[in-house]
Design a protein around this motif. Structure first.
Motif, PDB file in Angstrom:
ATOM      1  N   ARG A  58      28.908  40.768  32.067  1.00 34.08           N
ATOM      2  CA  ARG A  58      28.268  39.467  31.894  1.00 34.08           C
ATOM      3  C   ARG A  58      27.759  38.859  33.191  1.00 34.08           C
ATOM      4  O   ARG A  58      26.966  37.926  33.167  1.00 34.08           O
ATOM      5  CB  ARG A  58      29.239  38.483  31.239  1.00 34.08           C
ATOM      6  CG  ARG A  58      29.894  39.033  29.993  1.00 34.08           C
ATOM      7  CD  ARG A  58      30.830  38.036  29.356  1.00 34.08           C
ATOM      8  NE  ARG A  58      30.137  36.950  28.708  1.00 34.08           N
ATOM      9  CZ  ARG A  58      30.734  35.980  28.027  1.00 34.08           C
ATOM     10  NH1 ARG A  58      32.049  35.962  27.924  1.00 34.08           N
ATOM     11  NH2 ARG A  58      30.033  35.023  27.474  1.00 34.08           N
ATOM     12  N   ALA A  59      28.219  39.362  34.332  1.00 34.22           N
ATOM     13  CA  ALA A  59      27.822  38.732  35.589  1.00 34.22           C
ATOM     14  C   ALA A  59      27.900  39.730  36.732  1.00 34.22           C
ATOM     15  O   ALA A  59      28.534  40.786  36.626  1.00 34.22           O
ATOM     16  CB  ALA A  59      28.724  37.527  35.885  1.00 34.22           C
ATOM     17  N   VAL A  60      27.236  39.376  37.819  1.00 30.13           N
ATOM     18  CA  VAL A  60      27.285  40.171  39.040  1.00 30.13           C
ATOM     19  C   VAL A  60      27.417  39.204  40.209  1.00 30.13           C
ATOM     20  O   VAL A  60      26.811  38.130  40.215  1.00 30.13           O
ATOM     21  CB  VAL A  60      26.020  41.047  39.188  1.00 30.13           C
ATOM     22  CG1 VAL A  60      24.762  40.194  39.248  1.00 30.13           C
ATOM     23  CG2 VAL A  60      26.106  41.924  40.439  1.00 30.13           C
ATOM     24  N   ALA A  61      28.255  39.561  41.189  1.00 34.42           N
ATOM     25  CA  ALA A  61      28.480  38.677  42.331  1.00 34.42           C
ATOM     26  C   ALA A  61      28.708  39.526  43.571  1.00 34.42           C
ATOM     27  O   ALA A  61      29.232  40.649  43.494  1.00 34.42           O
ATOM     28  CB  ALA A  61      29.687  37.768  42.089  1.00 34.42           C
ATOM     29  N   LEU A  62      28.313  38.990  44.713  1.00 34.64           N
ATOM     30  CA  LEU A  62      28.531  39.670  45.976  1.00 34.64           C
ATOM     31  C   LEU A  62      30.017  39.673  46.321  1.00 34.64           C
ATOM     32  O   LEU A  62      30.723  38.683  46.117  1.00 34.64           O
ATOM     33  CB  LEU A  62      27.763  38.970  47.097  1.00 34.64           C
ATOM     34  CG  LEU A  62      26.232  39.064  47.069  1.00 34.64           C
ATOM     35  CD1 LEU A  62      25.642  38.114  48.099  1.00 34.64           C
ATOM     36  CD2 LEU A  62      25.765  40.484  47.329  1.00 34.64           C
ATOM     37  N   THR A  63      30.501  40.800  46.828  1.00 35.76           N
ATOM     38  CA  THR A  63      31.836  40.835  47.399  1.00 35.76           C
ATOM     39  C   THR A  63      31.806  40.140  48.764  1.00 35.76           C
ATOM     40  O   THR A  63      30.737  39.756  49.248  1.00 35.76           O
ATOM     41  CB  THR A  63      32.316  42.282  47.573  1.00 35.76           C
ATOM     42  OG1 THR A  63      31.434  42.930  48.516  1.00 35.76           O
ATOM     43  CG2 THR A  63      32.286  43.036  46.254  1.00 35.76           C
ATOM     44  N   ASP A  64      32.962  39.993  49.385  1.00 36.04           N
ATOM     45  CA  ASP A  64      32.990  39.391  50.723  1.00 36.04           C
ATOM     46  C   ASP A  64      32.135  40.203  51.691  1.00 36.04           C
ATOM     47  O   ASP A  64      31.409  39.645  52.523  1.00 36.04           O
ATOM     48  CB  ASP A  64      34.432  39.313  51.244  1.00 36.04           C
ATOM     49  CG  ASP A  64      35.259  38.267  50.518  1.00 36.04           C
ATOM     50  OD1 ASP A  64      34.645  37.372  49.889  1.00 36.04           O
ATOM     51  OD2 ASP A  64      36.500  38.341  50.581  1.00 36.04           O
ATOM     52  N   GLU A  65      32.241  41.536  51.603  1.00 37.18           N
ATOM     53  CA  GLU A  65      31.429  42.387  52.462  1.00 37.18           C
ATOM     54  C   GLU A  65      29.947  42.253  52.135  1.00 37.18           C
ATOM     55  O   GLU A  65      29.090  42.252  53.033  1.00 37.18           O
ATOM     56  CB  GLU A  65      31.861  43.858  52.319  1.00 37.18           C
ATOM     57  CG  GLU A  65      33.246  44.169  52.842  1.00 37.18           C
ATOM     58  CD  GLU A  65      34.351  43.787  51.867  1.00 37.18           C
ATOM     59  OE1 GLU A  65      34.021  43.374  50.725  1.00 37.18           O
ATOM     60  OE2 GLU A  65      35.546  43.884  52.239  1.00 37.18           O
TER      61      GLU A  65
END
Length: 345
Positions: A58-65
């Protein structure tokens, strides 16, 4: 491993995902298939050796890296795009989307009156204004530039000072008719003063500071109304609820129209700088430079009409033999009544 141009291409795909918020929007923006976008991200993750995106159905998000990588490369990608635009000899260098982080005061009273003029100057530019109390993570949240009052925090952002404006003490004629006009700062202790919470700390601003020459006075004020947002405070002041401290540049027109009266003009309030903040790089994007230039030219015009003389010989917006030239945006409040309607929205 040797560097090749595919790395830039894959990084561009990552940036498109970060800015669009999904693989589908990135694919549409880049003219690729969703599978092509996915493969580009996989190649980039294999290249750097860490996961850059957290993916769910349902979603995509950047990791910390991923956020760190994006914060470093986004300004470089914009610089490459600008360089290509300039090199191509295109007459329209200011284009694309400009995402601006602003506070409500700047957006509502300083920029909105000349918004139509800015958009008309750059027909190939789309503008997103996001009003916030706090600066936040400018790069990580995809902003190109921020315009904020106050001394900027220590960071890698480039800061350009646009102007200084002082605070003024104001009240409506209706309030002064009922309660009288204070003649010294100490008189404010006996008046209803609109209280404000500091947006950065959440704590009430307990004292108002005044300066006249070398003399500095602090007055603890009180009132039944506490607000956190400028529009509410100004709307309440216009209704005669109490006395307010506001930035001079935002209420000049209201004082000129007679909707507000400046109090204690011999006593100067605190000074607030207005800064433009943008990610650090050798050359800012053309759209960022265009925005800064426009704000400086239009906002400074308004600021020059505000009295900052230490002697306080004139009230803000006092009538003179030579009337100041007004800005001519497509929609500007021309009366106190229309301004009240604007602020009540």
């Amino acid at each position: 491993m040797a560097f090749d141009g595919r790395v830039i291409s894959n990084v561009g795909v990552l940036a498109a995902i970060a800015e669009g918020g999904s693989f589908a929007r990135a694919a549409e923006a880049l003219g690729l298939s969703r599978s092509g976008v996915s493969r580009a991200v996989s190649r980039l993750e294999a290249r750097v050796g860490v996961r850059l995106l957290d993916r769910t159905t349902r979603a995509v998000a950047l990791t910390d890296e991923g956020r760190r990588l994006y914060s470093e490369v986004a300004p470089l990608l914009t610089g490459i795009e600008d360089a290509v635009t300039v090199t191509s000899g295109s007459s329209v260098a200011v284009r694309g989307r400009l995402r601006v982080n602003v506070d409500a005061f700047f957006a509502r009273l300083l920029f909105t009156p000349c918004l139509s003029e800015f958009l008309a100057l750059y027909p190939n530019l789309s503008l997103e204004l996001v009003a916030r109390d706090q600066l936040g993570d400018l790069v990580g949240e995809g902003f190109d530039i921020a315009v904020r009052f106050g001394t900027p925090p220590v960071s890698s952002l480039v800061s350009t000072k646009l102007l200084d404006t002082r605070t003024v003490t104001v009240a409506s004629p209706a309030y002064l008719k009922r309660h009288g006009e204070p003649v010294a700062p100490s008189d404010l202790a006996n008046h209803a003063c609109i209280q404000v919470r500091d947006s950065s700390t959440g704590q009430p601003i307990e004292a108002w500071q005044f300066r006249r020459g070398d003399e500095i006075v602090e007055v603890r004020t009180s009132g039944r109304l506490m607000v956190t947002e400028f529009g509410t405070m100004l709307g309440a002041c216009l209704q005669g609820i109490g006395i307010a401290r506001v930035k001079a540049i935002g209420v000049r027109h209201l004082i000129e129209e007679g909707a507000l009266v400046e109090l204690l003009p011999d006593w100067l309030g605190n000074t607030f700088p207005l800064y433009a903040l943008y990610p650090s790089r050798h050359l800012p994007a053309a759209k960022v430079r265009a925005f800064i230039d426009f704000v400086q030219s239009r906002v400074l015009q308004a600021e020059r009409r505000v009295d900052h003389s230490p002697a306080g010989k004139k009230r803000v917006g006092a009538k003179t033999s030579v009337q100041p030239r007004r800005l001519k945006p497509a929609s500007t409040p021309e009366s106190a009544a229309s301004t009240r309607r604007l602020l009540s929205v």
